[in-house]
Design an enzyme around this catalytic site. Structure first.
Site, PDB file in Angstrom:
ATOM      1  N   ARG A 166       0.834  -1.215   0.000  1.00 28.13           N
ATOM      2  CA  ARG A 166       0.000   0.000   0.000  1.00 28.13           C
ATOM      3  C   ARG A 166       0.869   1.266   0.000  1.00 28.13           C
ATOM      4  O   ARG A 166       0.567   2.249   0.666  1.00 28.13           O
ATOM      5  CB  ARG A 166      -0.957   0.019   1.204  1.00 28.13           C
ATOM      6  CG  ARG A 166      -1.898  -1.175   1.268  1.00 28.13           C
ATOM      7  CD  ARG A 166      -2.850  -1.222   0.067  1.00 28.13           C
ATOM      8  NE  ARG A 166      -3.706  -2.399   0.143  1.00 28.13           N
ATOM      9  CZ  ARG A 166      -3.417  -3.574  -0.448  1.00 28.13           C
ATOM     10  NH1 ARG A 166      -2.299  -3.693  -1.148  1.00 28.13           N
ATOM     11  NH2 ARG A 166      -4.223  -4.588  -0.348  1.00 28.13           N
ATOM     12  N   SER A 216     -11.372  -1.384   2.752  1.00 28.26           N
ATOM     13  CA  SER A 216     -10.635  -1.762   3.963  1.00 28.26           C
ATOM     14  C   SER A 216     -10.224  -0.514   4.736  1.00 28.26           C
ATOM     15  O   SER A 216      -9.626   0.399   4.178  1.00 28.26           O
ATOM     16  CB  SER A 216      -9.388  -2.570   3.598  1.00 28.26           C
ATOM     17  OG  SER A 216      -9.748  -3.788   2.980  1.00 28.26           O
ATOM     18  N   GLU A 286      -5.819   2.589   6.345  1.00 30.10           N
ATOM     19  CA  GLU A 286      -5.610   2.580   4.897  1.00 30.10           C
ATOM     20  C   GLU A 286      -6.386   3.736   4.272  1.00 30.10           C
ATOM     21  O   GLU A 286      -5.974   4.292   3.259  1.00 30.10           O
ATOM     22  CB  GLU A 286      -6.071   1.236   4.323  1.00 30.10           C
ATOM     23  CG  GLU A 286      -5.655   0.979   2.906  1.00 30.10           C
ATOM     24  CD  GLU A 286      -5.917  -0.456   2.487  1.00 30.10           C
ATOM     25  OE1 GLU A 286      -6.561  -0.654   1.446  1.00 30.10           O
ATOM     26  OE2 GLU A 286      -5.485  -1.403   3.186  1.00 30.10           O
TER      27      GLU A 286
END
Length: 293
Positions: A166, A216, A286
Site C-alpha cells: 500500500r 478496507s 488505509e
C-alpha cells in the site's frame, strides 16, 4: 475566485458526500473536473503558484470527507478516462475506473489484472497506493507511469516506483499520476471474463459491497488481516450513531444512511484503542480523512 480559473467550469460549495463511496462530508469551497491531462497540470500548477489548498480526488473509494468540508479546491479526475491498447500493453489515463479498465482488458484478450475486478477505484489511485488483492498487486503489472511532481512531468519506470505494501514513491512524494502503462498478457477472452466474475463473487460473499463504505479501513499487521484481528475481539456490528463495523467483514465500516464523518472517526479510534489495549497491536489506517477538523 482567482482570475486563472475563469476559463474552467468551477463549482462552488459542492457537496462532497456524493463524491466519496462512504457518502459523508461537507462542502468543498471549489470543485473542478479537468477534461484532459494538460488542463489538470495547469490547474495544479496554479494552485501551487498561488498557494491555494487543493486535493486530487479519484473515485473517492478510500477517502472520507469531514463534515466541516474542504476550504480549498477539490480536483476530480473522473473525466480523464482515455484508454487504449498497444501490443500487450494498456495505456490508461489516471481517472480510468478499474471496472472500465478491466472490461477493456477483457475485450482485448489481455489478462493479469483480473484480481482488481470489483475494486471501486481508479488506475491513478491504484498505482499510487499499490492496490492489491488475492495475491495480485499493481506492482506486478505497471510498466511505467507519467507523473507531475509539482514542477514538471516525468516518466517513472517500475523499478523507480519503489512500490511496497500500500505504498509507492508517488504516495510518499505526493506526485500526481497522469497516465499509466500496464503490461498484461494475451489470454482467452472468456477465460479472463470467468476469472473476473470469480473474483467479484468472492468479494460479494465476503465484503459489504451493497453498502456505503470506503473499503478496507486498516492495513494488514505483519501479514495478518486487520479484519481477523478486529473480528477476534468480537467487534462486528458495533455502532456509533449511523456508523457500524460491518457484520460481514470486520475491516469495513459502513454508513447505515445517517452517519457523519465524526461517527466514523470515533469508531476507528474505538477499534484502535480496543486492539491496542487487548493485543498491544497498533493498527494503521488505509483510508484517509480530508477536510477541516
Amino acid at each position: 475566485m482567482l482570475e486563472f480559473f475563469n476559463k474552467f467550469k468551477v463549482l462552488q460549495d459542492e457537496n462532497l458526500s456524493k463524491h466519496c463511496t462512504m457518502r459523508v462530508g461537507g462542502n468543498a469551497k471549489y470543485y473542478i473536473e479537468p477534461i484532459d491531462s494538460e488542463q489538470f497540470v495547469e490547474i495544479v500548477k496554479n494552485c501551487i503558484k498561488y498557494k491555494i489548498k487543493y486535493f486530487v480526488l479519484g473515485n473517492g473509494s478510500n477517502v472520507i470527507f469531514r463534515d466541516n468540508g474542504f476550504n480549498g479546491i477539490v480536483i476530480c479526475t473522473k473525466k480523464l478516462q482515455d484508454i487504449k491498447t498497444k501490443n500487450n500493453m494498456i495505456i490508461a489515463d489516471c481517472g480510468t475506473n478499474l471496472y472500465v479498465f478491466n472490461k477493456f482488458a477483457q475485450e482485448n484478450g489481455l489478462g493479469g489484472s483480473e484480481w482488481s475486478y470489483g475494486i471501486p477505484g481508479t488506475i491513478g489511485g491504484a498505482v499510487c497506493m499499490n492496490a492489491g488483492a488475492y495475491g495480485g498487486q499493481m506492482q506486478d503489472i505497471v510498466l511505467k507511469v507519467k507523473v507531475f511532481d509539482g514542477k514538471k512531468t516525468k516518466i517513472l519506470y517500475n523499478n523507480e516506483l519503489q512500490m511496497g505494501y500500500r505504498d509507492s514513491i508517488i504516495k510518499r512524494e505526493k506526485y500526481i499520476v497522469l497516465k499509466v502503462w500496464l503490461k498484461l498478457k494475451k489470454d482467452d477472452k472468456q477465460k479472463i471474463k470467468a476469472k473476473q466474475i470469480e473474483y467479484l463473487n468472492r468479494r460479494r460473499l465476503s465484503q459489504p459491497l451493497e453498502t456505503y463504505n470506503s473499503g478496507s479501513i486498516f492495513k494488514k499487521v505483519n501479514d495478518i488481516s486487520a479484519g481477523k484481528i478486529i473480528d477476534n475481539l468480537g467487534l462486528k456490528g458495533v455502532k456509533i450513531n449511523g456508523a457500524q463495523i460491518s457484520k460481514l467483514h470486520a475491516n469495513f465500516i459502513i454508513n447505515l444512511g445517517s452517519a457523519k464523518s465524526n461517527d466514523i472517526e470515533n469508531l476507528i479510534e474505538l477499534i484502535k484503542q480496543k486492539v491496542k489495549d487487548k493485543l498491544s497491536i497498533s493498527l494503521e489506517e488505509e483510508v484517509i480523512f480530508i477536510g477541516e477538523e
